[in-house]
Write an enzyme that holds these catalytic residues in place. Structure first.
Site: not given
Length: 393
Positions: A18, A112, A156-157
């Site tokens: 990101q 991620h 992540n998540e």
């Protein structure tokens, strides 16, 4: 003044894809640039943090933060199956060393969302050797975290990753409903997480866990709503916190709340304040996620690894964060072990299918020159971190 525990980790979080830019060997780069994609724009150079990480870390330290959660990119370290880039391992090691140079505690995330394009091509998380491959990647990443890293987030998540793997439109992630998760992928992610933790256990100083996107699902007062909420929420949220039992910590990533009727999740009620992602402005979300993760995991220590809002009005970011921290302080008073708070995000960034429009950052940057500009919220949050305490609103 609401004082936080000694050693509380005040930081901000980012994700490699990101902010780094030009992550050309990742699966997301492929999707962003595919003909007919529904992703609104490609990540391109993003915030060019791959080249500017030193300035970004220095800026966080100057603001007053004492920690930084960032991810390392599997697609850079292993751009082709079995091909390892020592240069990229060294790059991420330099990030860790730079954190220490500026007095910042590094919190490293191994995955991620993005994976190498070859991993997706060869079966993704449904491949029979997915957990083996993730364990091997963890081995490759050990030099990055071997010294000076105490906290590693493996995945992540995973609940969002399982929902994305379900094949439904990713735009649902920024609306009131969430896609159906692929339960086979959920099991594979859990196996990969456990294998990764086994590898990380070679380093005695490392505390490891995964980070869960807690959802604060709430039943409306209608017949059948409570049962639907339990059914809907368990496979999208609660199961992942339960599976954190026995880990060193669990990350909580919370933003909003969602009401559920007997028919399923409902849109945000008219008249309520919403953010640029369409979520309800709801500062108690992090505290509710902390309580849920603490109970479901059997009292595993909790770190808030993401919390914030997408807004063009920085005064609302301050108001949201003030409220979130007040509620988090309540959980500490209740006896919950909360290790720290990582604001999402350090920088305005590439928000996946939504592109660059949702601005979550404490720090803005110019799309042409990449010049960084801390927002008033960054200065405000830095003062909170320096004081290790929050003035009462």
């Amino acid at each position: 003044m609401l004082t936080f525990p000694d050693g509380f980790l005040w930081g901000a979080a980012t994700a490699a894809h990101q902010i780094e830019g030009n992550n050309v060997n990742s699966n997301w780069w492929v999707h962003e640039n595919a003909p007919g994609t529904t992703i609104v724009e490609p990540s391109g150079d993003a915030a060019d943090s791959y080249n500017r990480f030193r300035d970004d870390i220095r800026l966080l330290a100057e603001l007053g933060l004492n920690s930084y959660r960032f991810s390392i990119e599997w697609a850079r370290i292993e751009p082709e199956r079995g091909m390892v880039s020592k240069a990229q391992v060294a790059h991420y090691r330099r990030m860790v060393e730079t954190c220490h140079e500026f007095g910042i505690e590094p919190i490293v995330t191994l995955m991620h969302f993005t994976v190498p394009r070859w991993f997706e091509r060869d079966g993704f998380w449904r491949a029979p050797d997915a957990a083996d491959l993730f364990a091997r990647y963890t081995e490759l990443a050990l030099p990055v975290v071997a010294e000076g890293v105490n906290y590693v987030c493996t995945i992540n998540e995973p609940n969002i990753a399982a929902m994305l793997a379900g094949g439904e439109d990713a735009s649902n992630l920024v609306a009131y409903g969430l896609p159906n998760p692929d339960l086979e992928v959920a099991d594979a992610l859990l196996a990969s997480h456990k294998r990764s933790r086994e590898v990380l256990s070679q380093l005695p100083q490392i505390k490891s866990g995964w980070t869960v996107a807690t959802q604060a699902f709430k039943a409306v007062d209608e017949p059948g709503a409570a049962e639907k909420t339990r059914e809907y929420g368990y496979v999208r949220d609660d199961w992942y916190s339960e599976m954190a039992a026995g880990d060193d910590f669990v990350g909580v990533q919370a933003y909003t709340q969602t009401f559920v009727g007997p028919e399923g999740p409902r849109p945000v009620a008219e008249g309520l304040e919403t953010t640029l992602t369409g979520w309800e402005f709801y500062p108690p979300a992090a505290a509710e996620g902390i309580r849920s993760a603490w109970e479901l995991s059997g009292h595993v220590p909790v770190m808030v690894t993401e919390n914030g809002i997408a807004t063009a009005d920085d005064t609302r970011r301050i108001a949201y964060t003030q409220g979130a921290l007040e509620h988090i302080h309540d959980t500490i008073d209740e006896g919950i072990e909360v290790l720290g708070y990582q604001h999402w995000s350090a920088l305005d960034n590439y928000e996946w299918a939504s592109g660059f429009r949702p601005t979550f950052g404490l720090i803005g940057w110019d799309r042409e020159t990449f010049e960084r500009t801390p927002k008033p919220s960054a200065r405000w949050y830095g003062e909170v971190a320096r004081a290790n305490g929050l003035p009462r609103a």
